[in-house]
Enzyme design. Structure first.
Site, PDB file in Angstrom:
ATOM      1  N   ASP A  14      67.582  37.712 155.880  1.00 28.31           N
ATOM      2  CA  ASP A  14      68.206  36.569 155.202  1.00 28.31           C
ATOM      3  C   ASP A  14      67.142  35.492 155.057  1.00 28.31           C
ATOM      4  O   ASP A  14      66.079  35.561 155.677  1.00 28.31           O
ATOM      5  CB  ASP A  14      69.374  36.043 156.051  1.00 28.31           C
ATOM      6  CG  ASP A  14      70.007  34.786 155.463  1.00 28.31           C
ATOM      7  OD1 ASP A  14      70.275  34.765 154.250  1.00 28.31           O
ATOM      8  OD2 ASP A  14      70.221  33.807 156.212  1.00 28.31           O
ATOM      9  N   SER A  15      67.450  34.477 154.250  1.00 26.80           N
ATOM     10  CA  SER A  15      66.540  33.353 154.101  1.00 26.80           C
ATOM     11  C   SER A  15      66.430  32.551 155.402  1.00 26.80           C
ATOM     12  O   SER A  15      65.498  31.779 155.563  1.00 26.80           O
ATOM     13  CB  SER A  15      67.048  32.442 152.985  1.00 26.80           C
ATOM     14  OG  SER A  15      68.377  32.048 153.267  1.00 26.80           O
ATOM     15  N   CYS A  77      71.924  38.326 152.553  1.00 29.91           N
ATOM     16  CA  CYS A  77      71.801  37.059 151.842  1.00 29.91           C
ATOM     17  C   CYS A  77      72.273  37.305 150.420  1.00 29.91           C
ATOM     18  O   CYS A  77      71.780  38.220 149.755  1.00 29.91           O
ATOM     19  CB  CYS A  77      70.342  36.604 151.859  1.00 29.91           C
ATOM     20  SG  CYS A  77      69.997  35.145 150.868  1.00 29.91           S
ATOM     21  N   GLU A 156      73.806  24.418 158.520  1.00 32.88           N
ATOM     22  CA  GLU A 156      72.555  24.341 159.290  1.00 32.88           C
ATOM     23  C   GLU A 156      72.588  23.146 160.247  1.00 32.88           C
ATOM     24  O   GLU A 156      71.981  23.166 161.305  1.00 32.88           O
ATOM     25  CB  GLU A 156      71.348  24.227 158.354  1.00 32.88           C
ATOM     26  CG  GLU A 156      71.175  25.405 157.394  1.00 32.88           C
ATOM     27  CD  GLU A 156      70.241  26.492 157.913  1.00 32.88           C
ATOM     28  OE1 GLU A 156      69.423  26.208 158.802  1.00 32.88           O
ATOM     29  OE2 GLU A 156      70.359  27.629 157.423  1.00 32.88           O
ATOM     30  N   CYS A 188      78.216  33.633 150.197  1.00 30.95           N
ATOM     31  CA  CYS A 188      77.002  33.141 150.830  1.00 30.95           C
ATOM     32  C   CYS A 188      77.184  33.403 152.315  1.00 30.95           C
ATOM     33  O   CYS A 188      78.259  33.133 152.864  1.00 30.95           O
ATOM     34  CB  CYS A 188      76.835  31.642 150.565  1.00 30.95           C
ATOM     35  SG  CYS A 188      75.457  30.910 151.473  1.00 30.95           S
ATOM     36  N   HIS A 190      76.246  31.975 154.851  1.00 30.91           N
ATOM     37  CA  HIS A 190      76.529  30.821 155.712  1.00 30.91           C
ATOM     38  C   HIS A 190      78.032  30.482 155.732  1.00 30.91           C
ATOM     39  O   HIS A 190      78.504  29.841 156.659  1.00 30.91           O
ATOM     40  CB  HIS A 190      75.804  29.575 155.204  1.00 30.91           C
ATOM     41  CG  HIS A 190      74.359  29.488 155.569  1.00 30.91           C
ATOM     42  ND1 HIS A 190      73.411  30.325 155.037  1.00 30.91           N
ATOM     43  CD2 HIS A 190      73.704  28.647 156.405  1.00 30.91           C
ATOM     44  CE1 HIS A 190      72.225  29.991 155.530  1.00 30.91           C
ATOM     45  NE2 HIS A 190      72.373  28.981 156.363  1.00 30.91           N
TER      46      HIS A 190
HETATM   47  N1  DGL Z   1      72.128  32.843 153.161  1.00 32.90           N
HETATM   48  C1  DGL Z   1      71.915  32.536 151.763  1.00 32.90           C
HETATM   49  C2  DGL Z   1      72.928  33.262 150.892  1.00 32.90           C
HETATM   50  O1  DGL Z   1      73.730  34.042 151.371  1.00 32.90           O
HETATM   51  C3  DGL Z   1      72.025  31.080 151.484  1.00 32.90           C
HETATM   52  C4  DGL Z   1      70.985  30.213 152.106  1.00 32.90           C
HETATM   53  C5  DGL Z   1      69.863  29.839 151.178  1.00 32.90           C
HETATM   54  O2  DGL Z   1      70.067  29.081 150.219  1.00 32.90           O
HETATM   55  O3  DGL Z   1      68.775  30.303 151.461  1.00 32.90           O
HETATM   56  O4  DGL Z   1      72.927  33.074 149.695  1.00 32.90           O
END
Ligand code: DGL
Length: 278
Positions: A14-15, A77, A156, A188, A190
């Protein structure tokens, strides 16, 4: 399939920390599998970045995971899935699972009236990946997609139950409520952490789809199909201490990832290693 391959770890990336929601679901649904998690904290967020950049980052991470002998890769992600799933599938020899198709499938299974909402980062929504995946399954479905760019920083920051988060969610989601969606995809990784607030805003008659849960299910299916599930001998040997079974890596600030990770993975995450790309 030889056992050394079957017992190899699954690479998950993931990012940043959002993909840990996918890890949590995988630990529950695939308890015998070893995981290597890569959080690209040096380059987060991916949401506002161009498709080319996200593809380049994703490819670099996937190649690193392959160098660690993973048997499969899970793109935990949505933004990276939206931009890089196809190129990763074309260029890698291991199976690649993304989060978008499983989320779309789950939405189609649960919707009553085929009126589906999707929320995600700016990049995910602009890519149209969810509309394509949903329309592939049901050309007559109506999809309402909205970017919620402030959600990732709120998560976050740990503001998952904060009043400000509730106000922002109400603002972002009011068009969805007006459009009468009966199912909302949390597009997403998150967003499952904001599920209680999102559920309050949307009301109890809207079903939320957690793409983390669906992705873990899809990973189990793909491993089964390709006979890549870890074997029981490897499981019992290493299950005694789950923190030794898995490896967590970040490209920056590993201590921050550890602190966030412990909040929802507990003792399973005890160290986070630093791996940087030059
Ligand atoms: N975890 C990323 C997603 O599912 C979002 C976070 C980011 O913008 O890097 O899209």
């Amino acid at each position: 399939v030889v056992s050394s391959l079957r017992n190899a770890p699954i690479g998950v990336f993931d990012s940043g920390i959002g993909g840990l929601t996918v890890v949590r679901a995988m630990l529950e649904q695939l308890p015998g599998e070893r995981l290597i998690y890569f959080g690209d904290t040096a380059r987060v967020p991916y949401g506002p970045k161009s498709p080319e950049t996200v593809r380049r980052y994703s490819m670099q991470i996937a190649e690193w995971l392959v160098s660690q002998d993973v048997k499969a890769i899970v793109i935990a992600c949505n933004t990276a899935t939206a931009h890089a799933l196809d190129v990763l599938r074309e260029s890698l020899d291991v199976p690649v699972v993304g989060v978008v198709e499983p989320g779309a499938r789950a939405a189609m299974e649960r919707t009553r009236d085929k009126v589906i909402g999707v929320i995600g980062t700016a990049g995910t929504i602009a890519s149209g990946a969810y509309e394509r995946a949903i329309h592939k399954l049901a050309p007559d479905a109506t999809v309402h997609a909205t970017a919620c760019p402030l959600f990732v920083p709120l998560v976050e920051e740990g503001w998952t139950e904060h009043e400000a988060t509730r106000l922002i969610a109400a603002e972002y989601l009011s068009p969805m409520r007006g459009a009468g969606v009966d199912t909302l995809v949390l597009g997403c990784t998150h967003y499952p952490l904001l599920a209680p607030v999102i559920a309050d805003v949307m009301g109890s008659d809207v079903t939320l789809i957690d793409s983390a849960e669906e992705t873990a299910r899809e990973t189990a299916r793909v491993l089964g199909e390709q006979q890549l599930q870890a074997q029981s001998a490897a499981r019992t040997q290493e299950m005694s201490d789950t923190s030794l079974m898995h490896r967590f890596v970040a490209s920056d600030a590993p201590d921050r990832v550890l602190a966030m990770g412990r909040r929802f993975l507990g003792d399973t995450i005890r160290t986070v290693d630093l791996v940087t790309f030059t």
